[in-house]
Design an enzyme around this catalytic site. Structure first.
Site, PDB file in Angstrom:
ATOM      1  CG  HIS A 123      38.982 103.851  56.257  1.00 26.98           C
ATOM      2  ND1 HIS A 123      40.304 103.506  56.098  1.00 26.98           N
ATOM      3  CD2 HIS A 123      38.795 104.064  57.593  1.00 26.98           C
ATOM      4  CE1 HIS A 123      40.901 103.512  57.288  1.00 26.98           C
ATOM      5  NE2 HIS A 123      40.016 103.849  58.201  1.00 26.98           N
ATOM      6  CB  CYS A 124      35.792  99.045  57.582  1.00 30.31           C
ATOM      7  SG  CYS A 124      34.720  98.305  58.837  1.00 30.31           S
ATOM      8  N   PRO A 125      35.954 101.699  59.920  1.00 31.57           N
ATOM      9  CG  PRO A 125      34.315 102.934  61.024  1.00 31.57           C
ATOM     10  CD  PRO A 125      34.694 102.421  59.667  1.00 31.57           C
TER      11      PRO A 125
END
Length: 300
Positions: A123-125
């Site tokens: 999951h890439c912020p």
């Protein structure tokens, strides 16, 4: 609140990209060329702006593309010879208790997205999205164009600085131009170093057809092998460098840098070649079982 914060991060990331890309042209390169359009100026700036355009395009696709979700009611074909992943404790197909549905191979539940994601990498912020099956190609291209654009940017600004240092006439940057030269170095160098290191890792994963999560799992397996708790095993999705790239970026090398849809459905994946039926292999002290072919020890 989380959604709002994610949008703020995406906005700040986009602003940083645009600042580095356009402030250098407006406040450094344009004054250096006397604020006059010329063939030499266009030769310098057109390639750079094409790189920036591809960077922004792929970044947007990373943000807006659904990485892949498990269809309602999906169930693994346990009679298929293609293989499927099972849980160690139950011996049955992997099941997500949160989503209350079966999990296809290579999928994982994301706490941020609150659902299972197909071929989840992480999951890439920075894109406020999971990186999974359908946007991993965009993510790889985004990293690639960040590396190229930042390298081009630094070479372009450095050329301005070295020209001033070796000029026989008074051409030293000052005032607004000097401020923006410093700001561009301060903004671009850390981005290139951090994204560059991140890129190298993901290019390595691309060549091995592995996700970040699978990389962690392979490290755990390697540790267990070294301790003698299990025997060495072969990662089942490594098809060879060329086919690994094609599984993400498509079969046409001329289109690898162009945004395209990732091949496949994300519900099943091609395995390394080998014949033989699938048998269950118990792996002590490891959270999951895989199946292997009797004749070549390949796992899935």
């Amino acid at each position: 609140m989380g959604r709002l914060l994610g949008r703020i991060v995406v906005g700040l990331t986009s602003s940083l990209i645009c600042f580095i890309a356009y402030s250098s042209q407006i406040f450094v390169i344009w004054p250096w060329y006397g604020r006059v359009v010329s063939i030499e100026l266009l030769t310098l700036l057109v390639p750079f702006n094409l790189l920036v355009a591809m960077l922004l395009w792929n970044y947007r696709l990373c943000v807006v593309t659904d990485p892949g979700r498990v269809p309602d009611g999906w169930q693994p074909d346990t009679a298929s010879m293609e293989g499927y992943e099972v849980k160690k404790l139950t011996g049955g197909p992997r099941y997500c208790r949160t989503c209350e549905q079966y999990k296809p191979p290579r999928s994982h539940h994301c706490k941020s997205c609150k659902r299972c994601v197909l071929r989840m990498d992480h999951h890439c912020p920075w894109v406020d999205n999971c990186v999974g099956h359908f946007n991993y190609g965009h993510f790889i291209r985004f990293l690639f164009f960040v590396d190229l654009a930042c390298s081009y940017h630094l070479a372009m600004v450095t050329r301005r600085v070295t020209h001033a240092m070796h000029s026989r006439i008074w051409d030293v940057p000052e005032g607004v131009e000097l401020v923006f030269i410093i700001l561009n170095y301060v903004a671009c160098i850390p981005v290139l170093l951090m994204v560059g290191g991140f890129s190298l890792y993901h290019f390595y994963c691309l060549l091995g057809n592995s996700t970040t999560i699978e990389g962690w799992e392979k490290d755990k397996v390697a540790t267990l092998v070294r301790r003698g708790k299990i025997r060495d095993i072969k990662f089942p999705y490594n098809l060879g460098k060329r086919r690994n790239i094609e599984s993400i970026l498509g079969p046409n090398p001329w289109l690898w840098c162009w945004p395209t849809r990732t091949p496949g459905t994300g519900l099943k994946y091609q395995l390394a070649e080998g014949d033989g039926k699938w048998i269950e292999l118990q792996r002590p002290d490891y959270k999951e079982q895989w199946y292997r072919r009797e004749d070549d020890d390949e796992f899935v």
